[in-house]
Design a protein around this motif. Structure first.
Motif, short mmCIF file in Angstrom:
data_model
loop_
_atom_site.label_atom_id
_atom_site.label_comp_id
_atom_site.label_asym_id
_atom_site.label_seq_id
_atom_site.Cartn_x
_atom_site.Cartn_y
_atom_site.Cartn_z
N LEU A 72 -12.41 4.71 -2.09
CA LEU A 72 -11.18 5.20 -3.04
C LEU A 72 -10.06 6.25 -3.27
O LEU A 72 -9.41 5.81 -3.59
N ALA A 73 -10.84 6.69 -1.96
CA ALA A 73 -9.45 7.74 -2.58
C ALA A 73 -8.57 7.66 -1.61
O ALA A 73 -7.35 8.49 -1.46
N ALA A 74 -8.44 6.76 -0.01
CA ALA A 74 -7.39 6.24 0.33
C ALA A 74 -6.46 5.77 -0.29
O ALA A 74 -5.17 6.24 0.17
N PRO A 75 -7.01 5.12 -1.01
CA PRO A 75 -5.40 4.30 -1.85
C PRO A 75 -4.94 4.87 -2.63
O PRO A 75 -3.48 5.51 -3.24
N ALA A 76 -5.89 6.16 -3.26
CA ALA A 76 -5.32 7.22 -3.98
C ALA A 76 -4.30 8.06 -3.03
O ALA A 76 -3.15 8.31 -3.55
N ALA A 77 -4.65 8.58 -2.41
CA ALA A 77 -4.21 9.10 -1.11
C ALA A 77 -2.71 8.17 -1.26
O ALA A 77 -1.39 9.36 -0.89
N LEU A 79 -0.78 5.90 -2.89
CA LEU A 79 0.42 5.63 -3.27
C LEU A 79 0.85 6.97 -4.22
O LEU A 79 1.62 6.94 -4.43
N THR A 80 0.13 8.02 -3.90
CA THR A 80 0.56 9.30 -4.29
C THR A 80 1.27 9.93 -3.74
O THR A 80 2.93 9.66 -3.60
N THR A 81 1.62 9.46 -2.17
CA THR A 81 2.26 9.69 -0.98
C THR A 81 3.48 8.20 -1.06
O THR A 81 4.69 8.90 -0.88
N LEU A 82 3.15 7.82 -2.09
CA LEU A 82 3.99 6.10 -1.21
C LEU A 82 5.53 6.40 -3.04
O LEU A 82 6.68 6.64 -3.00
N LEU A 83 4.39 7.50 -4.02
CA LEU A 83 5.21 7.48 -4.94
C LEU A 83 6.39 8.84 -4.53
O LEU A 83 7.37 9.14 -5.65
N TYR A 84 5.68 10.11 -4.36
CA TYR A 84 6.16 10.79 -4.03
C TYR A 84 6.89 11.78 -2.22
O TYR A 84 6.98 13.35 -2.78
N GLY A 85 6.30 10.56 -1.66
CA GLY A 85 6.81 11.19 -0.50
C GLY A 85 8.27 11.43 0.14
O GLY A 85 8.87 11.50 -1.13
N GLN A 86 8.17 12.01 1.06
CA GLN A 86 9.87 11.77 1.53
C GLN A 86 10.77 11.06 1.89
O GLN A 86 9.88 9.82 2.33
N ALA A 87 11.94 10.84 1.19
CA ALA A 87 13.06 9.66 1.33
C ALA A 87 13.61 10.11 2.17
O ALA A 87 14.12 11.20 2.77
N ALA A 88 13.45 8.42 2.77
CA ALA A 88 14.12 8.25 4.35
C ALA A 88 14.35 6.63 4.51
O ALA A 88 13.49 5.99 3.88
N GLY A 89 15.62 6.61 4.51
CA GLY A 89 15.85 5.06 4.67
C GLY A 89 16.58 4.38 3.80
O GLY A 89 16.89 4.89 2.43
N ALA A 90 16.36 2.97 3.35
CA ALA A 90 16.29 2.85 2.58
C ALA A 90 15.59 2.56 1.55
O ALA A 90 14.34 2.75 0.99
N LEU A 107 5.13 6.39 5.17
CA LEU A 107 4.37 7.81 4.64
C LEU A 107 2.50 7.49 4.61
O LEU A 107 2.29 7.54 4.36
N ALA A 108 3.11 6.68 3.46
CA ALA A 108 2.40 5.90 2.07
C ALA A 108 0.67 5.41 3.62
O ALA A 108 -0.73 5.56 3.74
N VAL A 109 1.76 4.45 4.07
CA VAL A 109 0.65 3.27 4.86
C VAL A 109 -0.47 4.49 6.01
O VAL A 109 -1.49 4.40 6.30
N ALA A 110 0.36 5.22 6.59
CA ALA A 110 -0.02 6.58 7.40
C ALA A 110 -1.14 7.16 6.74
O ALA A 110 -2.28 7.62 7.66
N THR A 111 -0.67 7.70 5.36
CA THR A 111 -2.10 8.33 5.19
C THR A 111 -2.79 7.63 4.98
O THR A 111 -4.35 8.15 4.57
N LEU A 112 -3.26 6.40 4.05
CA LEU A 112 -3.95 5.78 3.93
C LEU A 112 -5.12 5.28 5.16
O LEU A 112 -6.38 5.37 4.89
N LEU A 113 -3.76 5.12 5.67
CA LEU A 113 -5.10 5.03 7.55
C LEU A 113 -5.88 6.50 7.83
O LEU A 113 -7.04 6.03 7.92
#
Length: 261
Positions: A72-77, A79-90, A107-113
């Motif tokens: 449960l914690a992994a997707p939550a982390a 998702l938060t990174t996906l929305l507020y993570g470092q902006a880069a690329g397209a 970054l979100a995928v890396a955080t989840l894994l």
């Protein structure tokens, strides 16, 4: 109170491993994964761990129940990174402080894994740890001070009693008619009563342990020997191998992203 899983023919092997080795393997693997933020190293480590979990001896039901908070914690982390993570690329979507870009997705995928790769083995290893065995290992193998180890063991043993005290206080307050309404007021008053009860019990326990010589400076003897042999070395070796493999694949693919770099 005990945090161990039910002993079955399949998990007696992992139960026999010294808890110090389990702690070392989990810390070693976590230490490697926190050095980088990339999805390749976390994915490699997670894939190896999922294969090794088949030999951990835990049933699928126990595995799911015990590791549910991690799942449960992994997707939550992520998702938060996906929305507020470092902006880069397209950039795909932006609204106020929320922005979804190539960088935030990666970054979100890396955080989840990473959460899964660090959390799952920690839960699987420590669910088979008995607090007394862990204290024996810390005192005899790691050579930590006996006063610190036994004090921590006593505190850990009181966790179950703390939960029973909470339920007893709740029933007593309901019987007196002071827990019918006002949830916040009821919980705060009950928490304060539990704190006072815990301090009193802790003081009595400390006095009793001092009276029995637990605070002495002489070298203590241990009722049960804590062995550290080939099984323990093999488990630590597995943790080291998984960590080294994850690093090697990450570096070879150019995905290595050292967090202090």
């Amino acid at each position: 109170m005990t945090a161990t899983a039910t002993a079955t023919p399949g998990n007696r092997g992992i139960l026999r491993v010294n808890p110090v080795a389990k702690l070392a393997a989990a810390l070693l693997l976590a230490g490697v994964l926190v050095l980088t933020i990339d999805w390749v190293s976390a994915a490699v480590a997670l894939a190896c761990e999922l294969v090794l979990f088949f030999w951990a001896g835990m049933s699928f039901r126990i595995f799911v129940l015990r590791t549910l908070p991690v799942w449960l914690a992994a997707p939550a982390a992520g998702l938060t990174t996906l929305l507020y993570g470092q902006a880069a690329g397209a950039e795909y979507w932006q609204f106020g402080l929320i922005h979804i870009t190539d960088g935030s997705v990666e970054l979100a995928v890396a955080t989840l894994l990473r959460v899964l790769a660090i959390g799952l083995p920690a839960v699987v290893l420590f669910v088979t740890v008995d607090p007394t065995d862990l204290a024996d290992g810390l005192g005899q193998v790691v050579r930590l001070p006996a006063r610190f180890v036994l004090g921590g063991l006593a505190a850990l043993r009181l966790v179950g009693l703390l939960m029973e005290d909470w339920r007893a206080l709740e029933r007593a307050r309901r019987a007196r008619g002071i827990a019918d309404r006002g949830v916040i007021r009821r919980l705060s008053g009950q928490a304060f009563a539990l704190l006072v009860l815990s301090i009193r019990r802790g003081s009595k326990l400390a006095t009793a342990m001092e009276a029995r010589g637990f605070g002495g400076t002489t070298t203590r003897t241990w009722a049960r020997p804590s062995d550290f042999g080939r099984r323990e070395v093999a488990l630590i070796g597995l943790g080291l191998f998984v960590g080294a493999l994850a690093v090697a694949v990450s570096v070879a693919t150019g995905s290595w992203n050292f967090v202090l770099g």
